[in-house]
Design an enzyme around this catalytic site. Structure first.
Site, mmCIF file in Angstrom:
data_model
loop_
_atom_site.group_PDB
_atom_site.id
_atom_site.type_symbol
_atom_site.label_atom_id
_atom_site.label_comp_id
_atom_site.label_asym_id
_atom_site.label_seq_id
_atom_site.Cartn_x
_atom_site.Cartn_y
_atom_site.Cartn_z
ATOM 1 N N ASP A 19 46.745 36.634 29.988
ATOM 2 C CA ASP A 19 46.145 37.160 31.205
ATOM 3 C C ASP A 19 47.100 38.227 31.737
ATOM 4 O O ASP A 19 48.229 38.368 31.282
ATOM 5 C CB ASP A 19 45.877 36.043 32.228
ATOM 6 C CG ASP A 19 44.810 36.477 33.240
ATOM 7 O OD1 ASP A 19 44.500 37.689 33.303
ATOM 8 O OD2 ASP A 19 44.286 35.618 33.968
HETATM 9 C C1 BGC Z 1 42.292 37.709 35.715
HETATM 10 C C2 BGC Z 1 41.457 37.675 34.454
HETATM 11 C C3 BGC Z 1 40.966 39.063 34.101
HETATM 12 C C4 BGC Z 1 42.174 39.971 33.967
HETATM 13 C C5 BGC Z 1 41.846 41.373 33.532
HETATM 14 C C6 BGC Z 1 43.361 38.792 35.674
HETATM 15 O O1 BGC Z 1 43.976 38.960 36.908
HETATM 16 O O2 BGC Z 1 42.883 36.446 35.919
HETATM 17 O O3 BGC Z 1 40.384 36.773 34.624
HETATM 18 O O4 BGC Z 1 40.196 39.031 32.945
HETATM 19 O O5 BGC Z 1 42.850 40.020 35.204
HETATM 20 O O6 BGC Z 1 41.228 42.114 34.507
#
Ligand code: BGC
Length: 712
Positions: free
Chosen positions: A265
């Protein structure tokens, strides 16, 4: 790639390519910076140092919009990678396409309320088709985190608290998206257990609970062929997931045989330093790779340190190769080597008439009528209607969290839809409630009050300590309801809210989530009865914030052994314990009577099947849809088990007076669980199969699981 290679199976092509790669090029494949562009990133792209990129507005992308995708920039970046880099490996472009792309469907929690996997598959197919035409090859959805924590803002992004429902909808989403783009099951794992519902908080959970509840949906997504899985921000009992070798490398990759990509993530690997388990960025990179996180989203630590880590013998080259293989395999699977460029066309991307029709169907199906004293459905002939509240003339605010490419201007607002229907019989007051709202409420035959949460109050990093309505709304509603005229409360939001007082004062209450592009027309369809309300709650609505967690999965405990509704009581001195609105609840404009379930046999051999039939009668005067829910209660098991566990469900469309039969065919594997030694088991003995309208169901049939029949 030479043509003869295109004939080879994917893994052979991956191996052949890997043999040609330098260490620096391999590391480049594991690097996923955000928002690459052809100017500043030209050299890195040409050097093969950017394997993937995501387009997002930042670490909290679901809350902040960016300027939208630039197909031209994506295409130019891809040309540099394909035509100018030594090996011509295409870049994998990702974007969060969560509940629609240009056409926005209800938030996932709302979609779950439709209990319709086929619908989810269809709309993820549309979202994928819209996204791929703008150069997106990969989405970070579906979120299949199980959560019993409505304070956690991210429940809006998931399919609710049941692994059976969430798992099945997750599989459908994967199938729909992957007709066009790669999908990601996220966030692996336990993220929904964040302490206190505070996003990113620590998680304390044992592996048995993980396996019996939280890992199930990920296993389902893997079984559906999901191409990637995203690691979660939380730690589990002290080990951050981005360093969790046990769960990522051993369970997901080895035990389940997942051969796709594990993506970090946002900055999750670098943040191992913030967790206080890595001394510095280099140490974080080492731990991330050893744990099995293949692709470094946004932290840059793989690019900076993996070469030296391999050189110094701290990361075995075969683990690095395994990560690279996975990324290349995904690119081959998506067809990027053969067709790397955005498939632009002159046609509008969306919303089109067809995608709007689907958005309307989905929004209608998501809305849950939770209370009704008979005021609904409204008559088309209603003399006068007053529409009030902060969402009357809203577009953008009805799209929900995580909408990067849908536009508020495309939304048909409630005001537009109701005006179309009622003309000058409609009055409205919008924005804050006011004295004018009171005057108009008094003057109108009925008032529809649009209440609830703005999307910025749900989604990532948007937890709340209090599940009540936003400040001032309840007071205003009470004031309007005190005027002696019927008031229908429509509650928008991204989570189960505390609706106790709303239910007490309003004539009818509809939980409408954030419905998306067709919010207004769908709401009018439901309130005026042009479509029957059929949504059912995919998460328990607790009696108050202090009742959290409150879910269908409450387990058998040492006291209060009786498995009856009364057994819920007696846990608090100052309140009843039962949910305000149970899991599965939802009313119709007609009524249904559920009969007793009947099993095809009283004994089922292990590995066999049993059929359970339940007659259901439409006892009202309108045609309607009823959801027949099937739950399991296993009275004796090796570990404590939920008092109720959803197994299956079935929709019945019934004319007035008609009786239909829901037929469930259940294999004995459905009764299995992970035991004390963390292995899967199906016990012999009695199980109870409970059927009914929601999680307060009590009609049951008992079936005994017996030894498998010996082979002839
Ligand atoms: C979130 C994810 C997301 C990623 C990319 C993160 O802050 O937890 O769910 O896919 O950002 O945007």
């Amino acid at each position: 790639m030479t043509t003869w290679m295109q004939e080879l199976p994917i893994d052979d092509r991956v191996d052949a390519l890997l043999l040609e790669m330098t260490l620096a090029e391999k590391v480049g494949q594991l690097n996923q910076p955000a928002n690459v562009s052809p100017g500043p990133d030209r050299d890195a792209l040409a050097a093969g140092r950017i394997g993937s990129s995501l387009y997002a507005s930042g670490a909290l992308g679901g809350n902040v919009r960016d300027e939208g995708l630039s197909i031209r920039a994506i295409e130019q970046c891809q040309r540099i990678a394909v035509e100018e880099s030594r090996l011509g490996i295409p870049v994998l472009f990702g974007r969060d396409v969560i509940h629609g792309h240009r056409t926005v469907f209800p938030i996932p929690l709302g979609l779950a309320a439709a209990w319709d996997a086929e619908l989810v598959e269809r709309l993820c197919d549309v979202a994928g088709a819209e996204a791929v035409r703008e150069g997106v090859a990969w989405t970070f959805a579906p979120m299949v985190d199980i959560s019993e924590e409505p304070r956690w803002g991210r429940v809006a992004e998931g399919f609710g608290e049941s692994p059976a429902l969430s798992g099945r909808l997750g599989m459908a989403a994967v199938t729909g998206f992957q007709r066009h783009i790669g999908a990601t099951a996220k966030h692996f794992v336990g993220y929904g257990l964040a302490a206190g519902g505070r996003d990113y908080e620590s998680v304390q959970v044992g592996e048995n609970t993980l396996r019996n509840l939280h890992l199930r949906t990920f296993k389902a997504a893997v079984d559906a062929g999901v191409l990637s899985v995203m690691a979660s921000f939380n730690d589990i009992d002290g080990t951050p997931m981005h360093a969790n070798r046990r769960l990522i490398r051993e369970v997901l990759k080895q035990e389940w045989g997942f051969d796709g990509v594990v993506v970090a993530d946002w900055s999750g690997i670098g943040q191992l330093v913030d967790h206080g388990v890595a001394a510095d960025a280099r140490d974080a990179a080492r731990q991330g790779l050893l744990a099995g996180v293949d692709l470094d989203m946004a932290s840059g630590v793989y690019l900076a340190h993996l070469e030296s880590l391999v050189g110094d013998g701290e990361v075995p080259p075969d683990l690095l190769d395994d990560a690279v293989r996975r990324v290349l395999r995904m690119k081959f699977r998506l067809g990027l080597f053969d067709d790397p460029y955005p498939r632009t066309t002159a046609d509008p991307i969306g919303p089109t008439a067809a995608t709007r029709a689907l958005a309307r169907e989905a929004a209608v199906a998501s809305m849950v009528l939770v209370a009704n004293d008979g005021v609904l459905p409204l008559s088309d002939e209603v003399e006068s209607l007053h529409l009030t509240g902060p969402f009357v003339d809203e577009g953008e605010a009805l799209l929900g969290t995580w909408v990067l490419d849908g536009r508020g201007a495309d939304v048909s607002s409630p005001l537009v839809a109701f005006t179309e229907l009622l003309g000058d019989r409609l009055t409205h007051t919008d924005g804050r409630f006011s004295d004018l709202a009171a005057h108009r409420t008094r003057a109108a035959a009925v008032t529809v009050a649009l209440l609830g949460e703005h999307p910025s109050r749900s989604g990532e990093a948007n937890s709340v300590a209090d599940l009540g309505l936003p400040a001032g709304q309840l007071e205003a509603l009470k004031q309007l309801c005190g005027l002696g005229k019927p008031v229908v409360a429509v509650v928008f939001g991204g989570r189960p809210l505390d609706l106790a007082e709303v239910l007490r004062v309003a004539s009818a209450v509809v939980v409408a989530w954030h419905p998306g592009t067709e919010a207004g027309p769908a709401l009018a369809d439901v309130l005026f009865g042009r479509r029957e309300p059929s949504g059912r709650l995919p998460m328990t609505f607790p009696r108050s914030t202090g009742h959290v967690p409150s879910s269908v999965h409450a387990r058998a405990t040492s006291r209060v052994l009786d498995f009856t509704r009364d057994a819920w009581d007696g846990r608090y001195l100052d309140a009843l314990t039962q949910p305000q609105l149970p899991f599965g609840h939802g009313l119709s404009y007609t009524t249904f009577r559920h009969g007793e379930p009947v099993a095809s046999a009283s004994e089922v051999p292990l590995g066999g099947q049993v059929e359970v039939r339940v007659p259901v009668t439409n006892t009202g005067e309108r045609a309607g849809r009823e959801l027949v829910q099937l739950y399991l209660h296993d009275p004796v098991a090796e570990v404590t088990r939920p008092k109720l566990e959803l197994l299956d469900w079935q929709w019945l469309d019934l004319a007035p007076g008609e009786t239909g039969t829901a037929v469930f065919t259940i294999g004995t594997d459905a009764f299995g669980y992970f035991g004390r030694d963390l292995t899967w088991r199906v016990d012999q003995g009695l199980v109870r199969l409970i059927t009914g309208h929601d999680a307060t169901a009590s009609a049951a049939v008992e079936v005994r699981i017996v030894a498998a029949e010996a082979d002839e």
